[in-house]
Scaffold this motif. Structure first.
Motif, PDB file in Angstrom:
ATOM      1  N   UNK A 112      37.701  83.673 149.727  1.00 27.02           N
ATOM      2  CA  UNK A 112      38.200  82.769 150.759  1.00 27.02           C
ATOM      3  C   UNK A 112      37.410  82.929 152.057  1.00 27.02           C
ATOM      4  N   UNK A 113      37.177  84.175 152.457  1.00 25.62           N
ATOM      5  CA  UNK A 113      36.452  84.448 153.697  1.00 25.62           C
ATOM      6  C   UNK A 113      35.000  83.988 153.610  1.00 25.62           C
ATOM      7  N   UNK A 114      34.343  84.272 152.496  1.00 29.45           N
ATOM      8  CA  UNK A 114      32.936  83.909 152.352  1.00 29.45           C
ATOM      9  C   UNK A 114      32.762  82.395 152.297  1.00 29.45           C
ATOM     10  N   UNK A 115      33.615  81.712 151.543  1.00 35.32           N
ATOM     11  CA  UNK A 115      33.526  80.245 151.461  1.00 35.32           C
ATOM     12  C   UNK A 115      33.749  79.628 152.838  1.00 35.32           C
ATOM     13  N   UNK A 116      34.706  80.154 153.588  1.00 36.50           N
ATOM     14  CA  UNK A 116      34.974  79.636 154.929  1.00 36.50           C
ATOM     15  C   UNK A 116      33.756  79.788 155.828  1.00 36.50           C
ATOM     16  N   UNK A 117      33.086  80.937 155.754  1.00 40.99           N
ATOM     17  CA  UNK A 117      31.905  81.173 156.592  1.00 40.99           C
ATOM     18  C   UNK A 117      30.743  80.277 156.169  1.00 40.99           C
ATOM     19  N   UNK A 118      30.571  80.084 154.873  1.00 42.03           N
ATOM     20  CA  UNK A 118      29.506  79.213 154.395  1.00 42.03           C
ATOM     21  C   UNK A 118      29.745  77.769 154.844  1.00 42.03           C
ATOM     22  N   UNK A 119      30.978  77.320 154.720  1.00 42.03           N
ATOM     23  CA  UNK A 119      31.307  75.955 155.138  1.00 42.03           C
ATOM     24  C   UNK A 119      31.105  75.785 156.633  1.00 42.03           C
ATOM     25  N   UNK A 120      31.412  76.827 157.389  1.00 43.62           N
ATOM     26  CA  UNK A 120      31.214  76.791 158.836  1.00 43.62           C
ATOM     27  C   UNK A 120      29.738  76.585 159.174  1.00 43.62           C
ATOM     28  N   UNK A 121      28.878  77.044 158.260  1.00 44.04           N
ATOM     29  CA  UNK A 121      27.426  76.902 158.454  1.00 44.04           C
ATOM     30  C   UNK A 121      26.858  75.708 157.688  1.00 44.04           C
ATOM     31  N   UNK A 180      27.420  74.649 154.514  1.00 45.03           N
ATOM     32  CA  UNK A 180      27.150  74.808 153.085  1.00 45.03           C
ATOM     33  C   UNK A 180      28.355  74.320 152.280  1.00 45.03           C
ATOM     34  N   UNK A 181      28.109  73.504 151.261  1.00 47.10           N
ATOM     35  CA  UNK A 181      29.164  73.032 150.366  1.00 47.10           C
ATOM     36  C   UNK A 181      29.455  74.130 149.351  1.00 47.10           C
ATOM     37  N   UNK A 182      30.522  74.882 149.577  1.00 44.83           N
ATOM     38  CA  UNK A 182      30.836  76.044 148.742  1.00 44.83           C
ATOM     39  C   UNK A 182      32.244  75.931 148.185  1.00 44.83           C
ATOM     40  N   UNK A 183      32.451  76.545 147.013  1.00 41.63           N
ATOM     41  CA  UNK A 183      33.760  76.523 146.367  1.00 41.63           C
ATOM     42  C   UNK A 183      34.072  77.893 145.791  1.00 41.63           C
ATOM     43  N   UNK A 184      35.323  78.305 145.878  1.00 38.93           N
ATOM     44  CA  UNK A 184      35.755  79.602 145.347  1.00 38.93           C
ATOM     45  C   UNK A 184      35.923  79.526 143.835  1.00 38.93           C
ATOM     46  N   UNK A 185      35.624  80.628 143.145  1.00 42.05           N
ATOM     47  CA  UNK A 185      35.841  80.658 141.700  1.00 42.05           C
ATOM     48  C   UNK A 185      37.328  80.521 141.390  1.00 42.05           C
ATOM     49  N   UNK A 186      38.168  81.010 142.308  1.00 39.86           N
ATOM     50  CA  UNK A 186      39.610  80.911 142.127  1.00 39.86           C
ATOM     51  C   UNK A 186      40.059  79.452 141.990  1.00 39.86           C
ATOM     52  N   UNK A 187      39.379  78.559 142.716  1.00 40.94           N
ATOM     53  CA  UNK A 187      39.730  77.137 142.669  1.00 40.94           C
ATOM     54  C   UNK A 187      39.108  76.424 141.477  1.00 40.94           C
ATOM     55  N   UNK A 188      38.081  77.034 140.918  1.00 37.68           N
ATOM     56  CA  UNK A 188      37.348  76.367 139.833  1.00 37.68           C
ATOM     57  C   UNK A 188      37.748  76.876 138.456  1.00 37.68           C
ATOM     58  N   UNK A 189      37.839  78.192 138.298  1.00 35.65           N
ATOM     59  CA  UNK A 189      38.184  78.769 137.007  1.00 35.65           C
ATOM     60  C   UNK A 189      39.672  78.594 136.711  1.00 35.65           C
ATOM     61  N   UNK A 190      40.006  78.480 135.454  1.00 38.27           N
ATOM     62  CA  UNK A 190      41.408  78.508 135.056  1.00 38.27           C
ATOM     63  C   UNK A 190      41.929  79.933 135.250  1.00 38.27           C
ATOM     64  N   UNK A 208      21.516  85.900 154.408  1.00 35.33           N
ATOM     65  CA  UNK A 208      21.159  84.596 153.831  1.00 35.33           C
ATOM     66  C   UNK A 208      20.501  83.704 154.880  1.00 35.33           C
ATOM     67  N   UNK A 209      21.034  83.734 156.085  1.00 37.77           N
ATOM     68  CA  UNK A 209      20.481  82.907 157.168  1.00 37.77           C
ATOM     69  C   UNK A 209      19.069  83.352 157.521  1.00 37.77           C
ATOM     70  N   UNK A 210      18.858  84.669 157.605  1.00 38.11           N
ATOM     71  CA  UNK A 210      17.531  85.196 157.939  1.00 38.11           C
ATOM     72  C   UNK A 210      16.497  84.843 156.870  1.00 38.11           C
ATOM     73  N   UNK A 211      16.938  84.782 155.614  1.00 42.86           N
ATOM     74  CA  UNK A 211      16.029  84.494 154.509  1.00 42.86           C
ATOM     75  C   UNK A 211      15.891  82.993 154.251  1.00 42.86           C
ATOM     76  N   UNK A 212      16.591  82.181 155.020  1.00 40.38           N
ATOM     77  CA  UNK A 212      16.603  80.724 154.847  1.00 40.38           C
ATOM     78  C   UNK A 212      17.068  80.338 153.446  1.00 40.38           C
ATOM     79  N   UNK A 213      18.194  80.939 153.064  1.00 39.31           N
ATOM     80  CA  UNK A 213      18.806  80.681 151.768  1.00 39.31           C
ATOM     81  C   UNK A 213      20.207  80.126 152.000  1.00 39.31           C
ATOM     82  N   UNK A 214      20.488  78.968 151.460  1.00 30.75           N
ATOM     83  CA  UNK A 214      21.743  78.254 151.629  1.00 30.75           C
ATOM     84  C   UNK A 214      21.911  77.748 153.062  1.00 30.75           C
ATOM     85  N   UNK A 215      21.785  78.660 154.023  1.00 27.29           N
ATOM     86  CA  UNK A 215      21.947  78.299 155.431  1.00 27.29           C
ATOM     87  C   UNK A 215      20.566  78.126 156.061  1.00 27.29           C
ATOM     88  N   UNK A 216      20.178  76.885 156.292  1.00 28.67           N
ATOM     89  CA  UNK A 216      18.854  76.593 156.844  1.00 28.67           C
ATOM     90  C   UNK A 216      19.023  75.863 158.157  1.00 28.67           C
TER      91      UNK A 216
END
Length: 213
Positions: free
Chosen positions: A57-66, A68-78, A203-211
């Protein structure tokens, strides 16, 4: 890894020394300069379900704030997905399903226990053991889900996050992986928050996901 980059990592470690998490080492595919995604699935592997939910939840929230279209496995997996081990055939089917649903990247994080700082240093020698795909990484480490005694003897945690491309028109490969120390594992809220902060920074420093433009 060249000497300059090792020096940078040491400086970063000093900057983050007041937190419970610290980036120790990371690797980036030398053929990739920038990596952006249409949709990334965030997966945490740990036997502690509550901790996994807080982390995702925390990581997805931070990615979305930057942006990034992100989704938790909790929401995707059965709910039953992690209740039993998956075969390689089932993992291949999962990858295909993810691609069909618009995912082109997976950010997989797992926690590996270590006893002390001396052991931590030795453990990081194993960062050279590279999983070429998300499927292989998940398959080899899913046992963590079911081992209730996995962390009991440890005082310092070693965590590792890996970013995989599952792009339909490209080779499914490892893009990046980073090793992070978690030095206050008993303070879950602080440990998760600091871990996510360090991971997003890397991730931001490496220009991965967050560019950034």
């Amino acid at each position: 890894m060249n000497k300059l980059y090792r020096y940078i990592l040491i400086v970063v470690g000093l900057l983050y020394s007041c937190t419970s998490s610290e980036l120790v080492e990371n690797w980036k595919n030398p053929e990739i300069k920038v990596f952006e995604t249409q949709k990334v699935l965030v997966i945490g592997i740990t036997p502690e379900e509550s901790t996994r939910k807080v982390f995702e939840k925390k990581l997805v929230a931070e990615l979305k704030k930057n942006g990034v279209n992100a989704e938790k496995s909790e929401d995707y997996f059965e709910n039953s997905f992690t209740s039993s081990a998956k075969t390689e055939k089932e993992m291949m089917a999962l990858e295909s399903k993810l691609i069909e649903n618009g995912f082109d990247a997976i950010l997989l994080s797992k926690v590996l226990g270590v006893e002390d700082k001396i052991t931590v240093v030795k453990a990081y020698r194993n960062i050279d053991k590279t999983f070429k795909s998300f499927r292989e990484d998940y398959y080899e480490n899913q046992k963590i889900y079911y081992d209730e005694d996995y962390y009991q003897e440890y005082q310092v945690f070693h965590a590792e996050s890996s970013l995989y491309c599952i792009c339909p028109d490209k080779e499914r490969e490892l893009i990046w992986k980073g090793a992070i120390d978690v030095t206050e594992p008993n303070n879950i809220k602080k440990a998760v928050g600091d871990y996510v902060k360090v991971l997003v920074w890397a991730l931001k420093e490496q220009e991965l996901l967050i560019v950034e433009e």
